[in-house]
Design an enzyme around this catalytic site. Structure first.
Site, PDB file in Angstrom:
ATOM      1  N   ARG A   1       0.884  -1.170   0.000  1.00 43.64           N
ATOM      2  CA  ARG A   1       0.000   0.000   0.000  1.00 43.64           C
ATOM      3  C   ARG A   1       0.922   1.220   0.000  1.00 43.64           C
ATOM      4  O   ARG A   1       2.046   1.156   0.513  1.00 43.64           O
ATOM      5  CB  ARG A   1      -0.848   0.045   1.276  1.00 43.64           C
ATOM      6  CG  ARG A   1      -1.816  -1.126   1.418  1.00 43.64           C
ATOM      7  CD  ARG A   1      -2.544  -1.063   2.760  1.00 43.64           C
ATOM      8  NE  ARG A   1      -3.507  -2.151   2.857  1.00 43.64           N
ATOM      9  CZ  ARG A   1      -3.298  -3.305   3.477  1.00 43.64           C
ATOM     10  NH1 ARG A   1      -2.123  -3.534   4.069  1.00 43.64           N
ATOM     11  NH2 ARG A   1      -4.231  -4.235   3.524  1.00 43.64           N
TER      12      ARG A   1
ATOM     13  N   LYS B   1      -2.028  -2.753   7.977  1.00 44.80           N
ATOM     14  CA  LYS B   1      -3.215  -2.235   8.665  1.00 44.80           C
ATOM     15  C   LYS B   1      -3.402  -2.951   9.999  1.00 44.80           C
ATOM     16  O   LYS B   1      -3.167  -4.145  10.111  1.00 44.80           O
ATOM     17  CB  LYS B   1      -4.455  -2.473   7.805  1.00 44.80           C
ATOM     18  CG  LYS B   1      -4.623  -1.447   6.692  1.00 44.80           C
ATOM     19  CD  LYS B   1      -5.972  -1.625   6.042  1.00 44.80           C
ATOM     20  CE  LYS B   1      -6.234  -0.512   5.027  1.00 44.80           C
ATOM     21  NZ  LYS B   1      -7.527  -0.682   4.364  1.00 44.80           N
TER      22      LYS B   1
ATOM     23  N   HIS C   1      -2.776   2.997  -6.072  1.00 44.02           N
ATOM     24  CA  HIS C   1      -3.446   1.773  -5.621  1.00 44.02           C
ATOM     25  C   HIS C   1      -3.649   0.796  -6.783  1.00 44.02           C
ATOM     26  O   HIS C   1      -3.632  -0.418  -6.590  1.00 44.02           O
ATOM     27  CB  HIS C   1      -4.785   2.113  -4.961  1.00 44.02           C
ATOM     28  CG  HIS C   1      -5.253   1.017  -4.051  1.00 44.02           C
ATOM     29  ND1 HIS C   1      -4.561   0.645  -2.916  1.00 44.02           N
ATOM     30  CD2 HIS C   1      -6.321   0.188  -4.118  1.00 44.02           C
ATOM     31  CE1 HIS C   1      -5.195  -0.349  -2.327  1.00 44.02           C
ATOM     32  NE2 HIS C   1      -6.272  -0.657  -3.033  1.00 44.02           N
TER      33      HIS C   1
ATOM     34  N   ARG D   1      -0.866  -1.595  -7.084  1.00 45.83           N
ATOM     35  CA  ARG D   1      -0.971  -2.713  -6.124  1.00 45.83           C
ATOM     36  C   ARG D   1      -1.959  -3.764  -6.656  1.00 45.83           C
ATOM     37  O   ARG D   1      -1.708  -4.957  -6.578  1.00 45.83           O
ATOM     38  CB  ARG D   1      -1.423  -2.141  -4.776  1.00 45.83           C
ATOM     39  CG  ARG D   1      -1.672  -3.166  -3.690  1.00 45.83           C
ATOM     40  CD  ARG D   1      -1.862  -2.432  -2.367  1.00 45.83           C
ATOM     41  NE  ARG D   1      -2.826  -3.073  -1.485  1.00 45.83           N
ATOM     42  CZ  ARG D   1      -2.526  -4.013  -0.606  1.00 45.83           C
ATOM     43  NH1 ARG D   1      -1.292  -4.461  -0.508  1.00 45.83           N
ATOM     44  NH2 ARG D   1      -3.459  -4.522   0.192  1.00 45.83           N
TER      45      ARG D   1
ATOM     46  N   HIS E   1      -3.857  -9.036   3.232  1.00 51.60           N
ATOM     47  CA  HIS E   1      -5.305  -9.035   3.432  1.00 51.60           C
ATOM     48  C   HIS E   1      -5.642  -9.982   4.571  1.00 51.60           C
ATOM     49  O   HIS E   1      -5.164 -11.104   4.600  1.00 51.60           O
ATOM     50  CB  HIS E   1      -6.034  -9.538   2.165  1.00 51.60           C
ATOM     51  CG  HIS E   1      -6.050  -8.529   1.067  1.00 51.60           C
ATOM     52  ND1 HIS E   1      -6.239  -8.878  -0.254  1.00 51.60           N
ATOM     53  CD2 HIS E   1      -5.919  -7.179   1.074  1.00 51.60           C
ATOM     54  CE1 HIS E   1      -6.216  -7.782  -0.998  1.00 51.60           C
ATOM     55  NE2 HIS E   1      -6.014  -6.749  -0.216  1.00 51.60           N
TER      56      HIS E   1
ATOM     57  N   TYR F   1      -9.844  -9.790  -6.864  1.00 46.76           N
ATOM     58  CA  TYR F   1      -8.928  -9.783  -8.000  1.00 46.76           C
ATOM     59  C   TYR F   1      -9.239 -10.913  -8.988  1.00 46.76           C
ATOM     60  O   TYR F   1      -8.984 -10.798 -10.158  1.00 46.76           O
ATOM     61  CB  TYR F   1      -7.477  -9.927  -7.515  1.00 46.76           C
ATOM     62  CG  TYR F   1      -7.046  -8.798  -6.631  1.00 46.76           C
ATOM     63  CD1 TYR F   1      -6.685  -7.564  -7.166  1.00 46.76           C
ATOM     64  CD2 TYR F   1      -7.028  -8.937  -5.251  1.00 46.76           C
ATOM     65  CE1 TYR F   1      -6.304  -6.525  -6.350  1.00 46.76           C
ATOM     66  CE2 TYR F   1      -6.655  -7.894  -4.433  1.00 46.76           C
ATOM     67  CZ  TYR F   1      -6.289  -6.692  -4.989  1.00 46.76           C
ATOM     68  OH  TYR F   1      -5.928  -5.661  -4.185  1.00 46.76           O
TER      69      TYR F   1
END
Length: 305
Positions: A158, A181, A249, A252, A275, A284
């Protein structure tokens, strides 16, 4: 807002940060949502919001707030987040027995269109990275931008993760430890040519770096802001006549899609992207379904019957 309500509001914010360990950006968004709700209540109730008038709120009051947001041009994604913020705040008040219960539990979020990520074609992604170096007058800035874009496309970082790297984080020979995150850590392999690009940038950068220093700095030698990278990409977009969807983004997204293209498996890609849920990564695969179907219908024995 009265003093007691202010106190419970602050407790809730602390809980989001320290107990639920949400990212800084999420906490700021939640905080802003509730502050906007307080501002709305002031005119809606014609008095300062306090605990006793929060107890009396009906579902119609919450719906009025959502209508007020919609009329002010707030998009469905932001309204859906507002509903999450409100539910989180009122659940907190209920748990702490400040209010008995709230009608907000029956408030529905607006339906969101699931937008598919738009990856950049692999040749274009490489062209964007090449262009980043030559676009800038100062050599070190071109090398810096190129390194950042390589980390997004080559390692699937990210933009915030790339810009949070310190000089000491690239000590390892072939990988980097990324703090993602919610404080989650993951190890990401780093190919030799990405490491070389970063070392080329460090060699040209006018700043002498210590282990704890920001790896990517701006002209004032402070940690680089995401806006600078977005602006650099805007310049590249206009130079290569790319669509507006070519964002940091999107690089990515392209990392994930091109790995899938080459036969990467979903679990590995989930790990690399950091994730927490496989369903996020599965977005995706939708991009690839049409290609898979085409290949299948050409080559599977059943398709030939």
């Amino acid at each position: 807002v009265d003093i007691l309500l202010e106190k419970h509001f602050k407790n809730w914010i602390d809980n989001l940060s320290n107990v639920r360990d949400l990212s800084k950006n999420t906490v700021v968004s939640y905080k802003n949502d509730i502050q906007k709700f307080f501002v709305f209540l002031e005119s809606h109730l014609d008095t300062y919001p306090n605990i006793s008038n929060l107890k009396k709120l009906e579902i119609s009051d919450f719906r009025s707030f959502l209508s007020y947001q919609r009329n002010n041009g707030i998009n469905s994604n932001s309204i859906a987040r507002s509903v999450s913020s409100l539910k989180s705040f009122f659940n907190h008040l209920t748990k702490d027995r400040i209010i008995e219960s709230s009608t907000i539990s029956s408030l529905k979020s607006p339906k969101l269109k699931k937008s598919l990520p738009r990856p950049i074609d692999s040749k274009l992604a490489i062209e964007v990275i090449r262009c980043a170096e030559s676009m800038e007058k100062e050599k070190w800035i071109g090398l810096r931008n190129k390194s950042i874009l390589m980390l997004l496309y080559g390692c699937g970082l990210r933009i915030s993760e790339a810009l949070n790297l310190n000089y000491g984080d690239i000590d390892n020979e072939d990988h980097i430890l990324i703090k993602g995150k919610g404080g989650k850590e993951r190890i990401v392999p780093m190919m030799k040519y990405i490491k070389k690009a970063i070392l080329d940038y460090i060699a040209e950068c006018p700043k002498e770096m210590d282990i704890e220093d920001a790896l990517f700095v701006g002209k004032r030698m402070n940690r680089l802001s995401p806006r600078i990278v977005q602006y650099a990409l805007e310049k590249i977009r206009s130079s290569l006549a790319l669509p507006e969807t070519a964002t940091p983004h999107a690089l990515r997204h392209s990392f994930a899609t091109h790995l899938l293209d080459s036969g990467g498996d979903l679990r590995t890609i989930q790990e690399l992207l950091g994730h927490s849920s496989l369903s996020t990564t599965q977005k995706y695969t939708k991009v690839e379904t049409a290609k898979l179907y085409k290949a299948y219908s050409k080559s599977h024995p059943l398709a030939k019957k």
